[in-house]
Design a protein around this motif. Structure first.
Motif, PDB file in Angstrom:
ATOM      1  N   THR A 107      41.454  19.262  -6.341  1.00 46.96           N
ATOM      2  CA  THR A 107      40.778  20.533  -6.063  1.00 46.96           C
ATOM      3  C   THR A 107      41.758  21.558  -5.502  1.00 46.96           C
ATOM      4  OG1 THR A 107      38.713  19.345  -5.634  1.00 46.96           O
ATOM      5  CG2 THR A 107      38.859  21.614  -4.839  1.00 46.96           C
ATOM      6  N   LEU A 108      42.664  21.108  -4.643  1.00 52.88           N
ATOM      7  CA  LEU A 108      43.703  22.004  -4.125  1.00 52.88           C
ATOM      8  C   LEU A 108      44.529  22.577  -5.270  1.00 52.88           C
ATOM      9  CD1 LEU A 108      45.455  22.863  -1.439  1.00 52.88           C
ATOM     10  CD2 LEU A 108      46.984  21.091  -2.321  1.00 52.88           C
ATOM     11  N   SER A 109      44.936  21.726  -6.194  1.00 53.93           N
ATOM     12  CA  SER A 109      45.763  22.169  -7.316  1.00 53.93           C
ATOM     13  C   SER A 109      45.030  23.207  -8.157  1.00 53.93           C
ATOM     14  CB  SER A 109      46.162  20.967  -8.180  1.00 53.93           C
ATOM     15  OG  SER A 109      46.940  20.046  -7.439  1.00 53.93           O
ATOM     16  N   GLY A 110      43.776  22.932  -8.470  1.00 52.34           N
ATOM     17  CA  GLY A 110      42.999  23.868  -9.269  1.00 52.34           C
ATOM     18  C   GLY A 110      42.768  25.187  -8.552  1.00 52.34           C
TER      19      GLY A 110
ATOM     20  N   LEU B  88      36.652  27.832   1.237  1.00 56.97           N
ATOM     21  CA  LEU B  88      37.266  26.732   0.484  1.00 56.97           C
ATOM     22  C   LEU B  88      38.706  26.518   0.920  1.00 56.97           C
ATOM     23  CD1 LEU B  88      37.233  24.629  -1.774  1.00 56.97           C
ATOM     24  CD2 LEU B  88      37.768  26.469  -3.403  1.00 56.97           C
ATOM     25  N   LEU B  89      39.462  27.615   1.052  1.00 56.88           N
ATOM     26  CA  LEU B  89      40.856  27.506   1.472  1.00 56.88           C
ATOM     27  C   LEU B  89      40.978  26.980   2.891  1.00 56.88           C
ATOM     28  CD1 LEU B  89      42.325  30.778  -0.073  1.00 56.88           C
ATOM     29  CD2 LEU B  89      42.751  28.425  -0.826  1.00 56.88           C
ATOM     30  N   ASP B  90      40.019  27.312   3.743  1.00 56.61           N
ATOM     31  CA  ASP B  90      40.027  26.778   5.104  1.00 56.61           C
ATOM     32  C   ASP B  90      39.961  25.251   5.069  1.00 56.61           C
ATOM     33  OD1 ASP B  90      39.613  27.110   8.141  1.00 56.61           O
ATOM     34  OD2 ASP B  90      37.886  25.898   7.547  1.00 56.61           O
ATOM     35  N   TYR B  91      39.099  24.708   4.209  1.00 52.27           N
ATOM     36  CA  TYR B  91      39.040  23.246   4.094  1.00 52.27           C
ATOM     37  C   TYR B  91      40.319  22.692   3.478  1.00 52.27           C
ATOM     38  CZ  TYR B  91      38.087  18.551   2.649  1.00 52.27           C
ATOM     39  OH  TYR B  91      38.199  17.191   2.477  1.00 52.27           O
ATOM     40  N   LEU B  92      40.731  23.280   2.365  1.00 45.13           N
ATOM     41  CA  LEU B  92      41.863  22.720   1.624  1.00 45.13           C
ATOM     42  C   LEU B  92      43.180  22.807   2.384  1.00 45.13           C
ATOM     43  CD1 LEU B  92      41.051  24.037  -1.959  1.00 45.13           C
ATOM     44  CD2 LEU B  92      40.852  21.678  -1.140  1.00 45.13           C
ATOM     45  N   ARG B  93      43.311  23.770   3.290  1.00 48.76           N
ATOM     46  CA  ARG B  93      44.560  23.914   4.032  1.00 48.76           C
ATOM     47  C   ARG B  93      44.519  23.241   5.402  1.00 48.76           C
ATOM     48  NH1 ARG B  93      47.200  29.371   4.849  1.00 48.76           N
ATOM     49  NH2 ARG B  93      48.808  27.923   5.524  1.00 48.76           N
TER      50      ARG B  93
ATOM     51  N   CYS C 209      49.983  15.843 -10.345  1.00 53.56           N
ATOM     52  CA  CYS C 209      49.763  17.281 -10.484  1.00 53.56           C
ATOM     53  C   CYS C 209      50.381  17.844 -11.754  1.00 53.56           C
ATOM     54  CB  CYS C 209      50.310  18.015  -9.261  1.00 53.56           C
ATOM     55  SG  CYS C 209      49.395  17.701  -7.733  1.00 53.56           S
ATOM     56  N   MET C 210      51.572  17.374 -12.090  1.00 52.98           N
ATOM     57  CA  MET C 210      52.241  17.878 -13.278  1.00 52.98           C
ATOM     58  C   MET C 210      51.539  17.399 -14.556  1.00 52.98           C
ATOM     59  SD  MET C 210      54.719  19.914 -12.538  1.00 52.98           S
ATOM     60  CE  MET C 210      55.705  19.935 -14.036  1.00 52.98           C
ATOM     61  N   GLU C 211      51.141  16.144 -14.598  1.00 55.62           N
ATOM     62  CA  GLU C 211      50.426  15.647 -15.777  1.00 55.62           C
ATOM     63  C   GLU C 211      49.130  16.424 -15.985  1.00 55.62           C
ATOM     64  OE1 GLU C 211      49.715  11.456 -16.113  1.00 55.62           O
ATOM     65  OE2 GLU C 211      51.789  10.933 -15.615  1.00 55.62           O
TER      66      GLU C 211
ATOM     67  N   THR D 216      47.986   4.383  -3.147  1.00 51.03           N
ATOM     68  CA  THR D 216      48.433   5.145  -1.975  1.00 51.03           C
ATOM     69  C   THR D 216      47.334   6.009  -1.373  1.00 51.03           C
ATOM     70  OG1 THR D 216      50.695   5.216  -2.838  1.00 51.03           O
ATOM     71  CG2 THR D 216      50.122   6.856  -1.171  1.00 51.03           C
ATOM     72  N   PHE D 217      46.472   6.574  -2.218  1.00 54.70           N
ATOM     73  CA  PHE D 217      45.480   7.545  -1.758  1.00 54.70           C
ATOM     74  C   PHE D 217      44.058   7.025  -1.905  1.00 54.70           C
ATOM     75  CE2 PHE D 217      49.017  10.260  -3.479  1.00 54.70           C
ATOM     76  CZ  PHE D 217      49.536  10.593  -2.231  1.00 54.70           C
ATOM     77  N   THR D 218      43.194   7.511  -1.034  1.00 52.32           N
ATOM     78  CA  THR D 218      41.773   7.200  -1.142  1.00 52.32           C
ATOM     79  C   THR D 218      41.141   8.083  -2.223  1.00 52.32           C
ATOM     80  OG1 THR D 218      41.089   8.877   0.467  1.00 52.32           O
ATOM     81  CG2 THR D 218      41.711   6.708   1.339  1.00 52.32           C
ATOM     82  N   ASP D 219      39.912   7.742  -2.578  1.00 50.49           N
ATOM     83  CA  ASP D 219      39.201   8.579  -3.545  1.00 50.49           C
ATOM     84  C   ASP D 219      39.083  10.011  -3.030  1.00 50.49           C
ATOM     85  OD1 ASP D 219      38.892   6.399  -5.190  1.00 50.49           O
ATOM     86  OD2 ASP D 219      36.766   6.089  -4.738  1.00 50.49           O
ATOM     87  N   GLN D 220      38.767  10.171  -1.746  1.00 47.98           N
ATOM     88  CA  GLN D 220      38.635  11.511  -1.184  1.00 47.98           C
ATOM     89  C   GLN D 220      39.949  12.276  -1.285  1.00 47.98           C
ATOM     90  OE1 GLN D 220      37.435  11.771   2.926  1.00 47.98           O
ATOM     91  NE2 GLN D 220      37.551  14.010   2.952  1.00 47.98           N
ATOM     92  N   GLN D 221      41.054  11.612  -0.993  1.00 51.31           N
ATOM     93  CA  GLN D 221      42.348  12.279  -1.055  1.00 51.31           C
ATOM     94  C   GLN D 221      42.679  12.720  -2.475  1.00 51.31           C
ATOM     95  OE1 GLN D 221      44.580   9.120   0.903  1.00 51.31           O
ATOM     96  NE2 GLN D 221      45.014  10.492   2.629  1.00 51.31           N
ATOM     97  N   ILE D 222      42.353  11.905  -3.464  1.00 51.59           N
ATOM     98  CA  ILE D 222      42.618  12.279  -4.850  1.00 51.59           C
ATOM     99  C   ILE D 222      41.774  13.492  -5.237  1.00 51.59           C
ATOM    100  CG2 ILE D 222      42.363  11.542  -7.255  1.00 51.59           C
ATOM    101  CD1 ILE D 222      43.084   8.681  -6.301  1.00 51.59           C
TER     102      ILE D 222
END
Length: 216
Positions: free
Chosen positions: A185-188, A82-87, A154-156, A174-180
């Motif tokens: 998921t990165l934050s969590g 998972l971290l490999d994808y997220l990073r 992220c803060m909200e 600014t962001f696509t659905d995938q980016q959001i």
């Protein structure tokens, strides 16, 4: 010219020869840890292949979150993937990705996450002033428009357990659905990593404590 995979592999090979598989700067870590530092010699058949993958990309050897995670080898394997994808394969630009990780580090006062990712965020283009404001617990001044959206979303989500329609609408400009989805998921995931580090009481390299607790 070597590919990214080759460079990561070379990094992993170099990591394997670190004493005790602990990165430089970890030599003065406390000896009484909740999870005693695991070494290459102690790895069992389930842990070893996961550890080898960790050492290809880890700047902390098998220290940090990997030390407790290796107690659950299958989970560690899933987390590494998972971290490999997220990073390294996420749809979110590296500057914003590292900024989002720093936000979680600040929220959780995670010294390990901050020490590991602060230099990566600056290298990716985040300004020192933005990082310093975040470190101090302030809403950073001078954020670029996309950084401000990442910060507010992220803060909200972390502090209010929801995202307002207004903030979501800004994110959609600014962001696509995938980016959001990738950003959330990165934050969590990094909140989970911070929780593991907190329970394990894993210290940052050299015992660094750049983050001070913030009154709630």
């Amino acid at each position: 010219m070597p590919t990214m995979k080759n460079r990561l592999y070379c990094l992993g090979v170099a990591s394997l020869v670190w004493v005790g598989t602990i990165a430089p700067g970890y030599g003065q870590m406390p000896t009484t840890k909740r999870f005693p530092q695991i070494t290459i010699e102690e790895l069992n058949a389930q842990q070893r292949p996961v550890a080898e993958e960790i050492l290809k990309v880890s700047s902390v050897g098998l220290a940090g979150p990997y030390n407790p995670l290796l107690r659950s080898p299958l989970l560690a394997d899933r987390m590494v993937k998972l971290l490999d994808y997220l990073r390294f394969n996420t749809s979110v630009p590296r500057r914003l990705n590292e900024f989002a990780i720093l936000i979680q580090a600040r929220l959780w006062t995670s010294q390990v996450e901050w020490v590991a990712h602060h230099p990566l965020a600056l290298k990716a283009g985040l300004t020192e002033s933005v990082a310093e404001d975040l470190k101090a617990g302030r809403r950073p001044a001078g954020m670029k428009p996309d950084e401000a959206i990442v910060y507010d979303l992220c803060m909200e989500l972390a502090t209010q357990r929801t995202v307002s329609d207004a903030t979501y609408a800004r994110a959609k400009t600014t962001f696509t659905d995938q980016q959001i989805v990738d950003l959330v998921t990165l934050s969590g995931t990094y909140a989970s990593v911070a929780m593991i580090l907190a329970v394990a009481e894993e210290p940052a390299a050299g015992g660094q404590t750049p983050l001070q607790p913030i009154a709630r």
